[in-house]
Design a protein around this motif. Structure first.
Motif, PDB file in Angstrom:
ATOM      1  N   ASP A 186       0.845  -1.190   0.000  1.00 51.67           N
ATOM      2  CA  ASP A 186       0.000   0.000   0.000  1.00 51.67           C
ATOM      3  C   ASP A 186       0.884   1.244   0.000  1.00 51.67           C
ATOM      4  O   ASP A 186       2.112   1.158   0.140  1.00 51.67           O
ATOM      5  CB  ASP A 186      -0.950  -0.024   1.197  1.00 51.67           C
ATOM      6  CG  ASP A 186      -0.230  -0.063   2.531  1.00 51.67           C
ATOM      7  OD1 ASP A 186       0.945   0.357   2.611  1.00 51.67           O
ATOM      8  OD2 ASP A 186      -0.839  -0.523   3.518  1.00 51.67           O
ATOM      9  N   PRO A 187       0.285   2.428  -0.179  1.00 52.79           N
ATOM     10  CA  PRO A 187       1.102   3.638  -0.258  1.00 52.79           C
ATOM     11  C   PRO A 187       2.012   3.856   0.940  1.00 52.79           C
ATOM     12  O   PRO A 187       3.147   4.327   0.776  1.00 52.79           O
ATOM     13  CB  PRO A 187       0.060   4.747  -0.403  1.00 52.79           C
ATOM     14  CG  PRO A 187      -1.067   4.092  -1.146  1.00 52.79           C
ATOM     15  CD  PRO A 187      -1.121   2.693  -0.572  1.00 52.79           C
ATOM     16  N   ASP A 188       1.572   3.506   2.151  1.00 58.02           N
ATOM     17  CA  ASP A 188       2.426   3.695   3.320  1.00 58.02           C
ATOM     18  C   ASP A 188       3.669   2.802   3.233  1.00 58.02           C
ATOM     19  O   ASP A 188       4.786   3.225   3.557  1.00 58.02           O
ATOM     20  CB  ASP A 188       1.657   3.380   4.606  1.00 58.02           C
ATOM     21  CG  ASP A 188       0.629   4.452   4.942  1.00 58.02           C
ATOM     22  OD1 ASP A 188       0.734   5.568   4.391  1.00 58.02           O
ATOM     23  OD2 ASP A 188      -0.284   4.163   5.739  1.00 58.02           O
ATOM     24  N   THR A 189       3.457   1.561   2.801  1.00 55.15           N
ATOM     25  CA  THR A 189       4.588   0.645   2.644  1.00 55.15           C
ATOM     26  C   THR A 189       5.538   1.136   1.574  1.00 55.15           C
ATOM     27  O   THR A 189       6.768   1.153   1.761  1.00 55.15           O
ATOM     28  CB  THR A 189       4.083  -0.764   2.284  1.00 55.15           C
ATOM     29  OG1 THR A 189       3.228  -1.234   3.338  1.00 55.15           O
ATOM     30  CG2 THR A 189       5.245  -1.731   2.098  1.00 55.15           C
ATOM     31  N   GLY A 218      -3.477  -3.864  -7.694  1.00 55.89           N
ATOM     32  CA  GLY A 218      -4.597  -4.776  -7.829  1.00 55.89           C
ATOM     33  C   GLY A 218      -5.940  -4.114  -7.664  1.00 55.89           C
ATOM     34  O   GLY A 218      -6.968  -4.786  -7.539  1.00 55.89           O
ATOM     35  N   ASP A 219      -5.949  -2.778  -7.653  1.00 56.58           N
ATOM     36  CA  ASP A 219      -7.185  -2.015  -7.482  1.00 56.58           C
ATOM     37  C   ASP A 219      -7.255  -0.949  -8.562  1.00 56.58           C
ATOM     38  O   ASP A 219      -6.278  -0.681  -9.262  1.00 56.58           O
ATOM     39  CB  ASP A 219      -7.225  -1.376  -6.088  1.00 56.58           C
ATOM     40  CG  ASP A 219      -8.637  -1.043  -5.636  1.00 56.58           C
ATOM     41  OD1 ASP A 219      -9.573  -1.163  -6.458  1.00 56.58           O
ATOM     42  OD2 ASP A 219      -8.813  -0.650  -4.467  1.00 56.58           O
ATOM     43  N   VAL A 220      -8.413  -0.319  -8.677  1.00 60.84           N
ATOM     44  CA  VAL A 220      -8.608   0.717  -9.701  1.00 60.84           C
ATOM     45  C   VAL A 220      -7.716   1.920  -9.397  1.00 60.84           C
ATOM     46  O   VAL A 220      -7.325   2.148  -8.249  1.00 60.84           O
ATOM     47  CB  VAL A 220     -10.084   1.145  -9.774  1.00 60.84           C
ATOM     48  CG1 VAL A 220     -10.948  -0.006 -10.253  1.00 60.84           C
ATOM     49  CG2 VAL A 220     -10.565   1.669  -8.429  1.00 60.84           C
ATOM     50  N   PRO A 221      -7.378   2.706 -10.427  1.00 59.99           N
ATOM     51  CA  PRO A 221      -6.393   3.769 -10.244  1.00 59.99           C
ATOM     52  C   PRO A 221      -6.913   5.058  -9.630  1.00 59.99           C
ATOM     53  O   PRO A 221      -6.103   5.926  -9.282  1.00 59.99           O
ATOM     54  CB  PRO A 221      -5.925   4.031 -11.678  1.00 59.99           C
ATOM     55  CG  PRO A 221      -7.085   3.658 -12.533  1.00 59.99           C
ATOM     56  CD  PRO A 221      -7.737   2.500 -11.844  1.00 59.99           C
ATOM     57  N   PRO A 226      -2.917   8.320  -7.964  1.00 60.78           N
ATOM     58  CA  PRO A 226      -2.331   9.593  -7.528  1.00 60.78           C
ATOM     59  C   PRO A 226      -1.485   9.470  -6.262  1.00 60.78           C
ATOM     60  O   PRO A 226      -0.463  10.147  -6.125  1.00 60.78           O
ATOM     61  CB  PRO A 226      -3.560  10.477  -7.279  1.00 60.78           C
ATOM     62  CG  PRO A 226      -4.617   9.913  -8.171  1.00 60.78           C
ATOM     63  CD  PRO A 226      -4.374   8.431  -8.168  1.00 60.78           C
ATOM     64  N   GLN A 227      -1.896   8.591  -5.329  1.00 57.90           N
ATOM     65  CA  GLN A 227      -1.113   8.417  -4.107  1.00 57.90           C
ATOM     66  C   GLN A 227       0.270   7.859  -4.415  1.00 57.90           C
ATOM     67  O   GLN A 227       1.283   8.344  -3.892  1.00 57.90           O
ATOM     68  CB  GLN A 227      -1.852   7.482  -3.151  1.00 57.90           C
ATOM     69  CG  GLN A 227      -3.099   8.081  -2.536  1.00 57.90           C
ATOM     70  CD  GLN A 227      -3.823   7.071  -1.650  1.00 57.90           C
ATOM     71  OE1 GLN A 227      -4.020   5.906  -2.005  1.00 57.90           O
ATOM     72  NE2 GLN A 227      -4.216   7.512  -0.465  1.00 57.90           N
TER      73      GLN A 227
END
Length: 262
Positions: A186-189, A218-221, A226-227
């Motif tokens: 995820d963005p934090d990682t 694996g998810d929609v953009p 943007p993140q």
């Protein structure tokens, strides 16, 4: 931190060579290219990672040689080659050959390896995570040296992609050798990994902006794109498995890319 804003957004497809006949794999690679994907990756395993563990599966590098002929525009590569499975000098020669067959479209993706079934079934010593990373550290200079000696040489400086998020060893190898880093999370990682990578670049006096940042998605953009873009990620790779390869998520990322790149 390098934001990557000077790089165009690129979209990859990891076309997982599992649970499908090769005709379906080849057709999906061509369909992805027709959609406008930037890179078509496979992976380097001998058995499926998901679903039936003994289901249909095909080998990585012979497939890349075939894709070099069956595609014409997209870059191709493994996400990622397991360093343990081939002599480093041989791998360099294989990469140079596929580079020529494809007209200069190969990305040499490589990692230290992790899937124990591959090792035990095919007779490779599994070792430890640390020993496999040490082997990768020894192999990368050999690959670079062999690429410089081959006749004819590669058509271009073949980009090296290193996959993995290990902060002490893997990301330091990225800072030293790679043109592209590929990770997951995820963005934090991803933010943490990028900070660590930038620190290794500083230690080695390398400009972190030289390294393209790539993440599996694996998810929609809509929100995720943007993140990650703000973190300097400019390459986004969608994974699909057989037998029925669904490219709907890939279509959404390609459409998002086109908006970002104008």
């Amino acid at each position: 931190m390098s934001t990557g804003k000077n790089r165009p957004v690129r979209i990859g497809l990891q076309l997982q060579p599992q649970h499908a006949d090769y005709t379906a794999i080849r057709a999906t690679a061509s369909a992805a290219e027709d959609l406008g994907v930037d890179i078509v990756f496979n992976w380097d395993h001998f058995y499926p990672l998901y679903g039936d563990p003994d289901g249909k599966h095909f080998e990585c590098w012979t497939m890349l040689g075939a894709w070099a002929e069956s595609t014409s525009r997209a870059e191709i590569g493994a996400l990622v080659t397991c360093n343990s499975y081939r002599n480093p000098d041989l791998l360099a020669d294989m990469a140079r050959t596929v580079d020529h067959i494809s007209g200069g479209r190969l990305i040499l993706g490589i990692g230290s390896g992790w899937f124990e079934k591959d090792y035990t079934e095919y007779g490779y010593p599994f070792g430890t995570k640390g020993s496999r990373l040490d082997d990768l550290a020894e192999a990368l200079p050999r690959i670079e040296d062999r690429l410089a000696k081959l006749n004819p040489p590669p058509t271009r400086r073949i980009p090296i992609l290193i996959g993995g998020g290990g902060e002490k060893k893997t990301l330091r190898l990225v800072a030293k050798h790679a043109d592209i880093w590929h990770g997951f999370g995820d963005p934090d990682t991803v933010a943490r990994k990028v900070r660590v990578l930038d620190g290794h670049c500083a230690d080695l006096a390398r400009d972190p902006a030289e390294i393209e940042r790539s993440v599996g998605v694996g998810d929609v953009p809509d929100e995720l794109g943007p993140q990650l873009l703000e973190l300097g990620v400019t390459q986004f790779t969608v994974g699909v498995g057989g037998p029925d390869y669904d490219l709907e998520l890939l279509r959404k990322w390609i459409a998002w890319r086109d908006k970002q790149n104008g």
